[in-house]
Design an enzyme around this catalytic site. Structure first.
Site, PDB file in Angstrom:
ATOM      1  N   LYS A  97       0.850  -1.202   0.000  1.00 31.72           N
ATOM      2  CA  LYS A  97       0.000   0.000   0.000  1.00 31.72           C
ATOM      3  C   LYS A  97       0.885   1.251   0.000  1.00 31.72           C
ATOM      4  O   LYS A  97       1.863   1.325   0.749  1.00 31.72           O
ATOM      5  CB  LYS A  97      -0.896   0.003   1.252  1.00 31.72           C
ATOM      6  CG  LYS A  97      -1.688   1.305   1.485  1.00 31.72           C
ATOM      7  CD  LYS A  97      -2.756   1.565   0.453  1.00 31.72           C
ATOM      8  CE  LYS A  97      -3.438   2.914   0.660  1.00 31.72           C
ATOM      9  NZ  LYS A  97      -4.336   3.269  -0.476  1.00 31.72           N
ATOM     10  N   ASN A 118     -13.429   4.756  -5.660  1.00 30.49           N
ATOM     11  CA  ASN A 118     -12.869   4.885  -4.311  1.00 30.49           C
ATOM     12  C   ASN A 118     -12.297   6.263  -4.086  1.00 30.49           C
ATOM     13  O   ASN A 118     -11.856   6.940  -5.026  1.00 30.49           O
ATOM     14  CB  ASN A 118     -11.785   3.821  -4.060  1.00 30.49           C
ATOM     15  CG  ASN A 118     -10.411   4.304  -4.518  1.00 30.49           C
ATOM     16  OD1 ASN A 118      -9.710   4.999  -3.777  1.00 30.49           O
ATOM     17  ND2 ASN A 118     -10.040   3.966  -5.741  1.00 30.49           N
ATOM     18  N   ASN A 126       4.556   6.907  -6.371  1.00 26.18           N
ATOM     19  CA  ASN A 126       3.192   7.155  -6.847  1.00 26.18           C
ATOM     20  C   ASN A 126       2.988   8.650  -7.081  1.00 26.18           C
ATOM     21  O   ASN A 126       2.935   9.434  -6.131  1.00 26.18           O
ATOM     22  CB  ASN A 126       2.226   6.623  -5.783  1.00 26.18           C
ATOM     23  CG  ASN A 126       0.784   6.709  -6.210  1.00 26.18           C
ATOM     24  OD1 ASN A 126       0.454   7.326  -7.226  1.00 26.18           O
ATOM     25  ND2 ASN A 126      -0.090   6.097  -5.439  1.00 26.18           N
ATOM     26  N   CYS A 185      -1.924   9.823  -6.964  1.00 25.79           N
ATOM     27  CA  CYS A 185      -3.028   9.612  -6.021  1.00 25.79           C
ATOM     28  C   CYS A 185      -4.035  10.747  -6.170  1.00 25.79           C
ATOM     29  O   CYS A 185      -3.690  11.910  -5.979  1.00 25.79           O
ATOM     30  CB  CYS A 185      -2.521   9.567  -4.581  1.00 25.79           C
ATOM     31  SG  CYS A 185      -3.903   9.513  -3.413  1.00 25.79           S
ATOM     32  N   ILE A 209      -2.019   2.304 -15.676  1.00 32.85           N
ATOM     33  CA  ILE A 209      -2.503   3.574 -15.144  1.00 32.85           C
ATOM     34  C   ILE A 209      -2.976   3.432 -13.693  1.00 32.85           C
ATOM     35  O   ILE A 209      -3.317   2.333 -13.256  1.00 32.85           O
ATOM     36  CB  ILE A 209      -3.709   4.098 -15.976  1.00 32.85           C
ATOM     37  CG1 ILE A 209      -4.866   3.092 -15.935  1.00 32.85           C
ATOM     38  CG2 ILE A 209      -3.320   4.450 -17.381  1.00 32.85           C
ATOM     39  CD1 ILE A 209      -6.176   3.553 -16.549  1.00 32.85           C
ATOM     40  N   ASN A 210      -3.037   4.554 -13.012  1.00 27.84           N
ATOM     41  CA  ASN A 210      -3.780   4.624 -11.763  1.00 27.84           C
ATOM     42  C   ASN A 210      -5.263   4.739 -12.125  1.00 27.84           C
ATOM     43  O   ASN A 210      -5.627   4.719 -13.308  1.00 27.84           O
ATOM     44  CB  ASN A 210      -3.306   5.837 -10.952  1.00 27.84           C
ATOM     45  CG  ASN A 210      -3.487   5.642  -9.455  1.00 27.84           C
ATOM     46  OD1 ASN A 210      -4.532   5.171  -9.002  1.00 27.84           O
ATOM     47  ND2 ASN A 210      -2.477   6.014  -8.685  1.00 27.84           N
ATOM     48  N   GLY A 239      -8.190  -2.496 -15.528  1.00 27.09           N
ATOM     49  CA  GLY A 239      -9.251  -3.191 -16.248  1.00 27.09           C
ATOM     50  C   GLY A 239      -9.049  -4.666 -16.471  1.00 27.09           C
ATOM     51  O   GLY A 239      -9.748  -5.277 -17.285  1.00 27.09           O
TER      52      GLY A 239
END
Ligand code: DHB
Length: 315
Positions: A45, A70, A129, A132, A194-195, A252
C-alpha cells in the site's frame, strides 16, 4: 512448457501478474497472503512518512460490471511498517524482487522517504506514486509536467536503487509525448500505467445521492471499464519510452485475455486492482491458467514472443 515469467531491470519474476497498490496490501496479513499466492510479486500500500487513517467512510463502492469507485485518502501504516516488511521478506527470500510503493503528499515527504529507503538495506523496486487522486487539496503530480520533472530531478540527485513511477491516465497524444520526453531523461527502471481514472462521480438515482462520502462523492474509477484507457496508455508509452524503461500495465484486468492484451500493448508485468479486491489471491491461479490457455492456442511459449507486438491497420 508455457512460461509466464518476465523480467524488469535485470530482475526475473516467475509470473508476470501481481496486485496493484492499494488492493489487499495494507497489512502484514494481506502481504503474507500475496507471498503465499501465485502472484509473481507484490506491491505494498502506498506509504506516507507517518501512519494515516485516510478519508471517512463510505470511501469505496462497488459498481456494476466489475467496477469500483474509491476515495480512500491514503490510509496506510506509515513507511517504517512497509520498509520493515520488505526488508524482512528480503532476508527470507533473497532471490525475490517486490515493490515498495511511496506516495508522499509533498515533494519533501517523497524525498525524505526515498532518503530513508536509500539508506536502508532494501534493494527491491520502489514505485513512486505520482497519481493519487484522493487527498483533498493535493493535486496529482502526474498532471503537472513541470512538477514531475522537478520531482525526478531531485530524486535522482541521490537515489541509486531501482525506481519506477505510477502515472495517472492521459487522454491526449500530446500529453503522451510530453510525459515520455520527461521520463526518458531519467534512469527509471519502470513506469506503471494507469492509476484509477480520477475524480469521477457516481450517482445513486434512488437516493439521489453520491455513493461515497469524501470529496462530495468524487473518486477514482477502477475495474473493467478502464481497460481501453489503460491499454491506450500502455501502448502510448511503449511507443515513446526508451527501451530500458519497462512498462507495468495496470487497469481493467479481469481475465487472462485482458492480461494478454496488456502485454501485446507493451507491458512486461501487469497489476490487478479492483478484480483482485473482489476475488482475492485465487485470481492469480485463474488468470495464470487463462493466459496459458490463450498462449497455447496461439503457439506462444513465453511472453516476449508477443510483448509489444500489437498490430495496427498500417502494419
Ligand atoms: C489512494 C488512491 C490511489 O489511486 C492512489 O494511487 C493512492 C492512494 C487512496 O485513496 O488511498
Amino acid at each position: 512448457m508455457t512460461s509466464l515469467a518476465t523480467s524488469i531491470g535485470g530482475r526475473t519474476f516467475d509470473n508476470c501478474m501481481m496486485n496493484a497498490a492499494g488492493i489487499r496490501c495494507q497489512n502484514k496479513k494481506d502481504l503474507d497472503a500475496l507471498v503465499a499466492s501465485r502472484a509473481g510479486a507484490y506491491v505494498t500500500k502506498s506509504a506516507t512518512p507517518q501512519k494515516r487513517a485516510g478519508n471517512p467512510s463510505p470511501r469505496m463502492h462497488t459498481l456494476p460490471n466489475k467496477g469500483s469507485i474509491n476515495s480512500m485518502g491514503l490510509p496506510n501504516n506509515g513507511l517504517d511498517y512497509y520498509l520493515d516488511y520488505v526488508v524482512d521478506d528480503q532476508h527470507k527470500r533473497p532471490d525475490a524482487t517486490n515493490f515498495l510503493s511511496v506516495a508522499g503528499t509533498s515533494l519533501e515527504d517523497n524525498l525524505a522517504m526515498l532518503h530513508q529507503i536509500q539508506e536502508s538495506e532494501y534493494h527491491g523496486f520502489v514505485e513512486l506514486n505520482l497519481s493519487c487522486p484522493n487527498v483533498p487539496g493535493k493535486p496529482q503530480v502526474g498532471y503537472d509536467f513541470d512538477r514531475v520533472n522537478e520531482v525526478l530531478d531531485e530524486v535522482f540527485k541521490f537515489y541509486t536503487k531501482p525506481l519506477g513511477v505510477k502515472l495517472p491516465p492521459y487522454f491526449d497524444l500530446v500529453h503522451f509525448d510530453q510525459i515520455a520526453a520527461i521520463l526518458n531523461q531519467y534512469p527509471l527502471t519502470f513506469v506503471n500505467s494507469i492509476n484509477s481514472i480520477g475524480n469521477a462521480l457516481v450517482v445513486d438515482p434512488q437516493t439521489e445521492r453520491v455513493v461515497i462520502r469524501p470529496k462530495g462523492g468524487f473518486g477514482g474509477i477502477g475495474g473493467a471499464s478502464v481497460k481501453p484507457t489503460a491499454l491506450a496508455n500502455v501502448r502510448g508509452l511503449a511507443l515513446r519510452l526508451k527501451p530500458e524503461i519497462a512498462i507495468v500495465g495496470t487497469g481493467g484486468i479481469t481475465t487472462g485475455v485482458d492480461v494478454f492484451e496488456h502485454i501485446l500493448c507493451g507491458a512486461s508485468m501487469v497489476q490487478i486492482g479492483t478484480q483482485f479486491g473482489y476475488e482475492g489471491t485465487a485470481i492469480f491461479d485463474r488468470l495464470a491458467e487463462e493466459l496459458k490457455a490463450i498462449m497455447n492456442q496461439k503457439g506462444y511459449t513465453n511472453i516476449t514472443e508477443f510483448r509489444g507486438k500489437l498490430k495496427t491497420f498500417d502494419d
